[in-house]
Design a protein around this motif. Structure first.
Motif, mmCIF file in Angstrom:
data_model
loop_
_atom_site.group_PDB
_atom_site.id
_atom_site.type_symbol
_atom_site.label_atom_id
_atom_site.label_comp_id
_atom_site.label_asym_id
_atom_site.label_seq_id
_atom_site.Cartn_x
_atom_site.Cartn_y
_atom_site.Cartn_z
ATOM 1 N N SER A 17 -75.683 -38.197 -56.199
ATOM 2 C CA SER A 17 -74.510 -38.951 -55.756
ATOM 3 C C SER A 17 -74.777 -39.800 -54.524
ATOM 4 O O SER A 17 -73.857 -40.438 -54.007
ATOM 5 C CB SER A 17 -73.355 -37.985 -55.454
ATOM 6 O OG SER A 17 -73.714 -37.068 -54.430
ATOM 7 N N TYR B 298 -66.631 -34.159 -61.736
ATOM 8 C CA TYR B 298 -65.467 -34.836 -61.158
ATOM 9 C C TYR B 298 -65.490 -34.818 -59.634
ATOM 10 O O TYR B 298 -65.002 -35.748 -58.994
ATOM 11 C CB TYR B 298 -64.182 -34.203 -61.680
ATOM 12 C CG TYR B 298 -63.785 -34.724 -63.039
ATOM 13 C CD1 TYR B 298 -63.069 -35.906 -63.165
ATOM 14 C CD2 TYR B 298 -64.153 -34.051 -64.199
ATOM 15 C CE1 TYR B 298 -62.705 -36.394 -64.413
ATOM 16 C CE2 TYR B 298 -63.801 -34.539 -65.451
ATOM 17 C CZ TYR B 298 -63.079 -35.708 -65.552
ATOM 18 O OH TYR B 298 -62.740 -36.194 -66.793
ATOM 19 N N HIS B 299 -66.057 -33.775 -59.056
ATOM 20 C CA HIS B 299 -66.101 -33.704 -57.589
ATOM 21 C C HIS B 299 -67.066 -34.741 -57.014
ATOM 22 O O HIS B 299 -66.760 -35.398 -56.003
ATOM 23 C CB HIS B 299 -66.506 -32.308 -57.139
ATOM 24 C CG HIS B 299 -66.560 -32.152 -55.646
ATOM 25 N ND1 HIS B 299 -65.425 -32.077 -54.874
ATOM 26 C CD2 HIS B 299 -67.612 -32.073 -54.783
ATOM 27 C CE1 HIS B 299 -65.758 -31.953 -53.591
ATOM 28 N NE2 HIS B 299 -67.086 -31.951 -53.519
ATOM 29 N N TYR B 300 -68.223 -34.895 -57.663
ATOM 30 C CA TYR B 300 -69.240 -35.824 -57.161
ATOM 31 C C TYR B 300 -69.243 -37.156 -57.915
ATOM 32 O O TYR B 300 -70.062 -38.023 -57.607
ATOM 33 C CB TYR B 300 -70.630 -35.183 -57.260
ATOM 34 C CG TYR B 300 -70.854 -34.047 -56.305
ATOM 35 C CD1 TYR B 300 -71.246 -34.281 -54.982
ATOM 36 C CD2 TYR B 300 -70.678 -32.725 -56.701
ATOM 37 C CE1 TYR B 300 -71.457 -33.238 -54.101
ATOM 38 C CE2 TYR B 300 -70.892 -31.668 -55.819
ATOM 39 C CZ TYR B 300 -71.281 -31.935 -54.528
ATOM 40 O OH TYR B 300 -71.490 -30.893 -53.649
ATOM 41 N N HIS B 301 -68.354 -37.304 -58.904
ATOM 42 C CA HIS B 301 -68.249 -38.526 -59.700
ATOM 43 C C HIS B 301 -69.579 -38.855 -60.390
ATOM 44 O O HIS B 301 -70.091 -39.976 -60.309
ATOM 45 C CB HIS B 301 -67.800 -39.705 -58.819
ATOM 46 C CG HIS B 301 -66.601 -39.398 -57.971
ATOM 47 N ND1 HIS B 301 -66.687 -39.229 -56.613
ATOM 48 C CD2 HIS B 301 -65.310 -39.214 -58.308
ATOM 49 C CE1 HIS B 301 -65.486 -38.949 -56.123
ATOM 50 N NE2 HIS B 301 -64.632 -38.944 -57.136
ATOM 51 N N ARG C 95 -71.856 -38.651 -64.048
ATOM 52 C CA ARG C 95 -71.742 -38.530 -65.500
ATOM 53 C C ARG C 95 -72.714 -37.527 -66.089
ATOM 54 O O ARG C 95 -72.451 -36.951 -67.145
ATOM 55 C CB ARG C 95 -71.976 -39.901 -66.147
ATOM 56 C CG ARG C 95 -70.779 -40.829 -66.065
ATOM 57 C CD ARG C 95 -71.051 -42.171 -66.694
ATOM 58 N NE ARG C 95 -71.996 -42.954 -65.916
ATOM 59 C CZ ARG C 95 -72.413 -44.158 -66.258
ATOM 60 N NH1 ARG C 95 -71.990 -44.705 -67.367
ATOM 61 N NH2 ARG C 95 -73.254 -44.823 -65.489
ATOM 62 N N GLU D 215 -59.042 -44.079 -65.770
ATOM 63 C CA GLU D 215 -60.120 -44.757 -65.047
ATOM 64 C C GLU D 215 -59.675 -46.079 -64.430
ATOM 65 O O GLU D 215 -60.407 -46.669 -63.640
ATOM 66 C CB GLU D 215 -61.309 -44.994 -65.988
ATOM 67 C CG GLU D 215 -62.004 -43.707 -66.398
ATOM 68 C CD GLU D 215 -63.150 -43.936 -67.370
ATOM 69 O OE1 GLU D 215 -63.627 -45.097 -67.453
ATOM 70 O OE2 GLU D 215 -63.558 -42.968 -68.047
ATOM 71 N N PHE E 195 -58.712 -42.145 -61.493
ATOM 72 C CA PHE E 195 -60.137 -41.804 -61.565
ATOM 73 C C PHE E 195 -61.000 -43.061 -61.632
ATOM 74 O O PHE E 195 -61.843 -43.211 -62.522
ATOM 75 C CB PHE E 195 -60.403 -40.909 -62.779
ATOM 76 C CG PHE E 195 -59.744 -39.565 -62.703
ATOM 77 C CD1 PHE E 195 -60.234 -38.581 -61.869
ATOM 78 C CD2 PHE E 195 -58.611 -39.298 -63.457
ATOM 79 C CE1 PHE E 195 -59.628 -37.343 -61.789
ATOM 80 C CE2 PHE E 195 -57.997 -38.061 -63.388
ATOM 81 C CZ PHE E 195 -58.499 -37.082 -62.544
ATOM 82 N N ARG E 196 -60.811 -43.956 -60.701
ATOM 83 C CA ARG E 196 -61.569 -45.203 -60.698
ATOM 84 C C ARG E 196 -63.054 -44.976 -60.419
ATOM 85 O O ARG E 196 -63.887 -45.809 -60.782
ATOM 86 C CB ARG E 196 -60.989 -46.158 -59.654
ATOM 87 C CG ARG E 196 -59.602 -46.690 -60.019
ATOM 88 C CD ARG E 196 -59.086 -47.656 -58.979
ATOM 89 N NE ARG E 196 -57.778 -48.171 -59.346
ATOM 90 C CZ ARG E 196 -57.055 -49.004 -58.603
ATOM 91 N NH1 ARG E 196 -57.548 -49.419 -57.434
ATOM 92 N NH2 ARG E 196 -55.878 -49.420 -59.015
ATOM 93 N N ARG E 197 -63.381 -43.887 -59.761
ATOM 94 C CA ARG E 197 -64.780 -43.589 -59.459
ATOM 95 C C ARG E 197 -65.443 -42.790 -60.579
ATOM 96 O O ARG E 197 -66.601 -42.387 -60.444
ATOM 97 C CB ARG E 197 -64.875 -42.823 -58.142
ATOM 98 C CG ARG E 197 -64.361 -43.614 -56.936
ATOM 99 C CD ARG E 197 -64.520 -42.839 -55.659
ATOM 100 N NE ARG E 197 -65.930 -42.583 -55.354
ATOM 101 C CZ ARG E 197 -66.345 -41.834 -54.339
ATOM 102 N NH1 ARG E 197 -65.454 -41.261 -53.537
ATOM 103 N NH2 ARG E 197 -67.641 -41.655 -54.124
ATOM 104 N N CYS E 198 -64.711 -42.582 -61.657
ATOM 105 C CA CYS E 198 -65.251 -41.822 -62.788
ATOM 106 C C CYS E 198 -65.422 -42.719 -64.007
ATOM 107 O O CYS E 198 -65.137 -42.321 -65.145
ATOM 108 C CB CYS E 198 -64.336 -40.646 -63.119
ATOM 109 S SG CYS E 198 -64.160 -39.437 -61.787
#
Length: 328
Positions: free
Chosen positions: A96, A153-156, A158, A213, A217-220
């Protein structure tokens, strides 16, 4: 990412800095990540580093297990759990990092940490007197998948999401193995349950991609894509396996209808993922039916000749549809 595309990004970053959209520190950080200068050995070094980290971490876990073998099993298992957690955290930190200097190493450490977490739960169960490990195998996979999803999800990231989805679907009841003589076994314990879970994953993927998204959750970015791809894959596999079982004609029709529904959805949404999966598994269904009912009775030469002519005719028709009309 190609060097030419990186060059365009580098030019845009310079323009942003010159117009005041970003400061010097942000510009430096972005230039480090999207440096267009080519290096022919970069990919080789990344994979070499990935392999080295994987081997070292695996050796470390084995060394820890060997050293702690003389202690109580509970203490050894707690140490394995602690080491796995530390490896996961180190991998998530590397993966990350905004500069993206060690993404492959971070992914390798994350994978090893998740494997260590699964191994720790298995060890806890066995040393506590558990005897039905086969029944608990799926539970441990599901618990590990939850840890992977939370990490994603915590560190975004995949990568842990991909690992978590694999563990989730295999925890629900799918498995594969080598059977010998160049053949493999692919099976799903309860295809109907797997199909239901897959449908939920598909709907969740579409909602995640088109709504979540874009807001919360824009960072996901890309998470919904993984939910959708895994859902489509396991849905079609479940329907295909069900078509090989009892009441096969009912499931055959459901598989054909499912593939056609994916083609319609792909055309409506202009999404090649639905269309691609629908075409591939419709072809698999037709080939399976041909092999079951016509392979021994029909001339192979006649079949392939007719199939080739049909393919050429379809290609000609599709080409005519794609090419724009020429006006004089």
């Amino acid at each position: 990412m190609s060097s030419s595309f990186k060059g365009k990004l580098a030019q845009e970053i310079t323009d942003w800095e010159n117009t005041g959209l970003i400061n010097t520190e942000q510009s430096r950080l972005l230039h480090e990540r999207y440096d267009p200068r080519p290096f022919s050995g970069a990919i080789f070094l990344k994979w070499l580093g990935l392999f080295a980290i994987f081997m070292l971490a695996t050796s470390l876990l084995g060394f820890v297990g060997t050293v702690l073998a003389s202690f109580s099993p509970l203490f050894s298992t707690l140490c394995l759990l602690a080491v796995s957690f530390l490896i996961m955290r180190a991998g998530a930190t590397l993966a990350s990092n905004k500069a993206q200097k060690h993404p492959f190493s971070g992914q390798a450490l994350l994978t090893i940490g998740l494997v260590g977490l699964y191994s720790s739960m298995t060890a806890f169960y066995l040393i506590s007197g558990g005897r039905s490990w086969g029944a608990m195998h799926s539970v441990f996979l599901l618990l590990t998948s939850i840890a992977a999803l939370l990490t994603a999800y915590h560190y975004h990231l995949r990568w842990p999401l991909l690992i978590g989805l694999l563990m989730l679907f295999h925890g629900v009841g799918s498995f594969s193995q080598y059977w010998g003589a160049g053949s493999y076994v692919l099976w799903i314990h309860d295809p109907r349950l797997m199909a239901l879970v897959s449908l939920i994953s598909i709907v969740g993927g579409v909602v995640h991609e088109q709504q979540l998204e874009q807001a919360r959750f824009r960072r996901c970015i890309g998470f919904g894509h993984l939910y959708l791809i895994f859902g489509l894959l396991y849905l079609n596999l479940s329907l295909w396996i069900l078509s090989l079982r009892w009441d096969s004609w009912i499931w055959i029709m459901l598989m054909v209808l499912g593939c056609l529904a994916q083609l319609v959805a792909g055309a409506h949404l202009k999404d090649s993922r639905f269309t691609g999966m629908g075409v591939v598994f419709l072809g698999i269904c037709l080939y399976t039916r041909f092999y079951e009912y016509f392979w021994d009775a029909l001339s192979k030469a006649l079949f392939f000749t007719v199939a080739g002519l049909i393919g050429l005719a379809l290609a000609y028709v599709f080409e005519r549809q794609i090419k724009p009309a020429v006006t004089s």
